[in-house]
Design a protein around this motif. Structure first.
Motif, mmCIF file in Angstrom:
data_model
loop_
_atom_site.group_PDB
_atom_site.id
_atom_site.type_symbol
_atom_site.label_atom_id
_atom_site.label_comp_id
_atom_site.label_asym_id
_atom_site.label_seq_id
_atom_site.Cartn_x
_atom_site.Cartn_y
_atom_site.Cartn_z
ATOM 1 N N MET A 61 0.844 -1.071 0.235
ATOM 2 C CA MET A 61 -0.142 -0.170 -0.021
ATOM 3 C C MET A 61 0.910 1.120 -0.157
ATOM 4 O O MET A 61 0.353 2.275 -0.595
ATOM 5 C CB MET A 61 -1.066 -0.205 1.434
ATOM 6 N N LEU A 62 1.946 1.077 0.511
ATOM 7 C CA LEU A 62 3.001 2.257 0.666
ATOM 8 C C LEU A 62 3.494 2.509 -0.685
ATOM 9 O O LEU A 62 3.877 3.778 -1.080
ATOM 10 C CB LEU A 62 3.848 2.352 1.645
ATOM 11 N N GLY A 63 3.891 1.565 -1.346
ATOM 12 C CA GLY A 63 4.905 1.616 -2.694
ATOM 13 C C GLY A 63 6.272 1.661 -2.481
ATOM 14 O O GLY A 63 6.790 1.692 -1.167
ATOM 15 N N PRO A 64 6.918 1.520 -3.280
ATOM 16 C CA PRO A 64 8.415 1.617 -3.388
ATOM 17 C C PRO A 64 9.014 2.663 -2.968
ATOM 18 O O PRO A 64 8.405 3.813 -2.845
ATOM 19 C CB PRO A 64 8.921 1.277 -4.606
ATOM 20 N N ARG A 65 10.260 2.552 -2.221
ATOM 21 C CA ARG A 65 10.791 3.835 -1.703
ATOM 22 C C ARG A 65 11.333 4.715 -3.184
ATOM 23 O O ARG A 65 11.365 4.199 -4.377
ATOM 24 C CB ARG A 65 12.123 3.687 -0.928
ATOM 25 N N ILE A 66 11.376 6.052 -3.075
ATOM 26 C CA ILE A 66 11.846 6.952 -4.049
ATOM 27 C C ILE A 66 13.510 6.205 -4.517
ATOM 28 O O ILE A 66 14.293 6.249 -3.530
ATOM 29 C CB ILE A 66 12.143 8.350 -3.466
ATOM 30 N N GLY A 67 13.684 5.912 -5.811
ATOM 31 C CA GLY A 67 14.814 5.725 -6.146
ATOM 32 C C GLY A 67 14.967 4.057 -6.188
ATOM 33 O O GLY A 67 15.990 3.626 -6.593
ATOM 34 N N LYS A 68 13.996 3.437 -5.894
ATOM 35 C CA LYS A 68 14.193 1.893 -5.443
ATOM 36 C C LYS A 68 14.238 1.064 -6.767
ATOM 37 O O LYS A 68 14.910 0.302 -7.103
ATOM 38 C CB LYS A 68 13.258 1.535 -4.641
ATOM 39 N N TYR A 69 13.403 1.827 -7.947
ATOM 40 C CA TYR A 69 13.400 1.320 -9.270
ATOM 41 C C TYR A 69 13.466 2.152 -10.350
ATOM 42 O O TYR A 69 13.155 3.532 -10.095
ATOM 43 C CB TYR A 69 11.763 0.564 -9.438
ATOM 44 N N THR A 70 14.243 1.776 -11.341
ATOM 45 C CA THR A 70 14.467 2.588 -12.645
ATOM 46 C C THR A 70 13.191 2.695 -13.249
ATOM 47 O O THR A 70 12.080 2.189 -12.835
ATOM 48 C CB THR A 70 15.605 1.882 -13.485
ATOM 49 N N SER A 71 13.252 3.529 -14.199
ATOM 50 C CA SER A 71 11.940 3.863 -15.022
ATOM 51 C C SER A 71 11.405 2.642 -15.708
ATOM 52 O O SER A 71 10.207 2.743 -16.150
ATOM 53 C CB SER A 71 12.463 5.146 -16.073
ATOM 54 N N ASP A 72 12.289 1.717 -16.008
ATOM 55 C CA ASP A 72 11.990 0.428 -16.684
ATOM 56 C C ASP A 72 11.586 -0.381 -15.759
ATOM 57 O O ASP A 72 11.289 -1.908 -16.235
ATOM 58 C CB ASP A 72 12.847 -0.025 -17.806
ATOM 59 N N GLY A 73 11.484 -0.285 -14.309
ATOM 60 C CA GLY A 73 11.035 -1.084 -13.470
ATOM 61 C C GLY A 73 12.108 -2.476 -12.737
ATOM 62 O O GLY A 73 11.895 -3.164 -11.986
ATOM 63 N N LYS A 74 13.394 -1.736 -13.099
ATOM 64 C CA LYS A 74 14.583 -2.706 -12.527
ATOM 65 C C LYS A 74 14.791 -2.317 -11.309
ATOM 66 O O LYS A 74 15.008 -0.902 -11.034
ATOM 67 C CB LYS A 74 15.794 -2.758 -13.426
ATOM 68 N N PRO A 75 15.258 -2.946 -10.218
ATOM 69 C CA PRO A 75 15.316 -2.580 -9.042
ATOM 70 C C PRO A 75 16.830 -1.928 -8.598
ATOM 71 O O PRO A 75 17.713 -2.692 -9.294
ATOM 72 C CB PRO A 75 15.207 -3.852 -8.187
ATOM 73 N N ASN A 76 17.094 -0.962 -8.055
ATOM 74 C CA ASN A 76 18.350 -0.493 -7.666
ATOM 75 C C ASN A 76 18.543 -0.801 -6.136
ATOM 76 O O ASN A 76 17.751 -1.120 -5.471
ATOM 77 C CB ASN A 76 18.155 0.901 -7.576
ATOM 78 N N ALA A 77 19.804 -1.369 -5.940
ATOM 79 C CA ALA A 77 20.286 -1.780 -4.475
ATOM 80 C C ALA A 77 20.156 -0.224 -3.666
ATOM 81 O O ALA A 77 20.665 0.800 -3.928
ATOM 82 C CB ALA A 77 21.574 -2.190 -4.476
ATOM 83 N N ILE A 78 19.472 -0.303 -2.637
ATOM 84 C CA ILE A 78 19.481 0.662 -1.491
ATOM 85 C C ILE A 78 20.254 -0.141 -0.211
ATOM 86 O O ILE A 78 19.253 -0.500 0.688
ATOM 87 C CB ILE A 78 18.203 1.416 -1.238
ATOM 88 N N PRO A 79 21.486 -0.221 -0.278
ATOM 89 C CA PRO A 79 22.039 -0.797 0.961
ATOM 90 C C PRO A 79 21.693 -0.101 2.412
ATOM 91 O O PRO A 79 21.764 1.061 2.285
ATOM 92 C CB PRO A 79 23.611 -0.794 0.716
ATOM 93 N N GLY A 80 21.710 -0.858 3.372
ATOM 94 C CA GLY A 80 21.708 -0.473 4.540
ATOM 95 C C GLY A 80 23.107 0.362 5.088
ATOM 96 O O GLY A 80 24.111 -0.011 4.529
#
Length: 427
Positions: free
Chosen positions: A178-197
């Protein structure tokens, strides 16, 4: 002699409650270390906020719904404000309450993982109250309550793979969706970006503390030291966790080519989650299998969900939901006849010639609990979204919840250097 044994049991349950409570420190380090520096103070601080909320709400209403007199096997209807008689020959009510309250707090801590880095503080508070007053105790009553309908059916969930972990994991999944992904988590084509701790050492220490606390979680659920059975439960708990760690590390190395430390940590937790239902029902060799399968599953499901656009910052559903499902079902395969006789719960598993009866009961519990938690969590969060909104503004999310929600960073000097800002509360 009887009074002396009861006193020792009471001391054991109190010690176990303390160990489970100490798991909150582990969750604080794990979740803060798994998220970004700009949110670290917020993520760690909400752990104590939720622990405070859970304690008061569970005392006021949650314990009564979970363990009060049963209404058609669905919920308890007595025991508000802990107003229940002390049962003769049992651990003192106050100690048992603290033990069970600690379990409820762990389930809430799991749920919070799905909210991380983008939910409003007010949402944590309101959802936490309703989760503890309605969602968690109803599931607990079904399985652990005197007269609960799944308890009457013989469901095997010794320490809470379903009650604690599946409940928290499903709530986390609903929040994540319901919240949706964090800003910057996915590229414009839907590929996930790593957001390391921001701190892997914190996550390792957090998991080590949680692992230690689990020796209160599972062995403490014996509620007694008389026959030493708590030692057996501790053994199966340890074996499953160790197997989960190695299986996850091996799986991620084979799949991705790197021995990823966070995945190994998730394997530890997944092994612990899975054995939590089965720890009193399976032989040591089966505990190793249960933990190893859980460790591998958490790797595959974490990667799968991330690719499907589900941004679960601490992999709460993979670690607690998926492993909770597997652990619950595992007794339907591996429950040993001698251990079923000792615990006097359910029937032997399929691999011991017990047929599919116990597996069906276990599956019913998974489906019923998952559906109830999912639907109820969705209704509560949908109402909150329509009335106050679930998510902070884009500006606040980019700034970080430490500053936007609390007025200062968890690492003020470091963040000031990185942002060129000295913002903080004005006195």
């Amino acid at each position: 002699m009887e009074n002396a044994l009861l006193s020792i049991d009471a001391l054991w349950v109190m010690l176990s409650a303390i160990l489970v409570i100490f798991m909150q420190a582990g969750f604080a380090l794990l979740e803060a270390g798994s998220t970004r520096m700009k949110n670290a103070g917020h993520v760690a601080g909400k752990q104590l906020l939720s622990f405070s909320l859970v304690g008061l709400v569970f005392w006021a209403v949650g314990y009564g719904i979970a363990f009060g007199d049963s209404l058609n096997g669905f919920l308890g209807t007595s025991g508000w404000l802990l107003n229940l008689p002390q049962a003769e020959g049992e651990v003192p009510l106050e100690i048992f309450f603290l033990f069970q309250m600690a379990f409820a707090a762990v389930s809430a801590a799991i749920a919070w993982g799905g909210f991380a880095e983008r939910a409003k503080l007010g949402v944590y508070i309101i959802f936490g109250i309703l989760f503890t007053a309605i969602i968690y105790p109803v599931v607990a009553h079904w399985i652990w309550g005197d007269g609960g309908w799944l308890a009457e059916a013989g469901k095997q969930d010794f320490a809470g793979s379903t009650v604690v972990h599946l409940t928290g994991g499903v709530a986390a999944l609903v929040a994540t969706l319901m919240l949706g992904p964090r800003i910057g988590k996915y590229t414009s084509d839907g590929k996930p970006n790593a957001i390391p701790g921001h701190n892997q050492v914190y996550t390792v220490l957090g998991v080590a503390i949680i692992w230690l606390g689990w020796f209160g979680f599972n062995p403490g659920s014996t509620l007694s030291v008389a026959d030493g059975f708590f030692g057996y439960v501790a053994l199966t708990t340890y074996l499953a966790a160790a197997a989960g760690a190695l299986a996850a590390l091996g799986t991620v190395k084979l799949a991705l080519g790197k021995a990823d430390v966070p995945m190994m940590l998730n394997g530890v937790l997944a092994g612990l989650v899975a054995i939590t239902a089965a720890c009193a029902f399976v032989e040591p060799w089966a505990a190793v299998i249960v933990g190893a399968i859980a460790g591998s599953l958490t790797v595959f499901t974490s990667v799968y969900f991330e690719k499907k656009g589900i941004d679960d910052p601490i992999y709460a559903f993979s670690v607690h939901g998926i492993a909770g499902i597997w652990g619950t079902l595992s007794t339907g395969f591996f429950a040993s006849p001698r251990l079923v006789e000792i615990t006097e719960t359910g029937q032997p598993g399929l691999f011991y010639g017990g047929g599919i009866h116990q597996l069906i009961v276990q599956a019913e519990g998974v489906l019923a609990a998952g559906a109830f938690v999912g639907v109820t969590s969705f209704i509560i969060l949908w109402i909150l979204n329509k009335t106050m909104g679930l998510r902070v503004t884009e500006e606040d999310e980019v700034m970080g919840l430490d500053l936007s929600e609390h007025g200062t960073y968890g690492y003020p000097e470091q963040m000031a250097q990185e942002t060129g800002s000295s913002q903080g509360p004005t006195v």
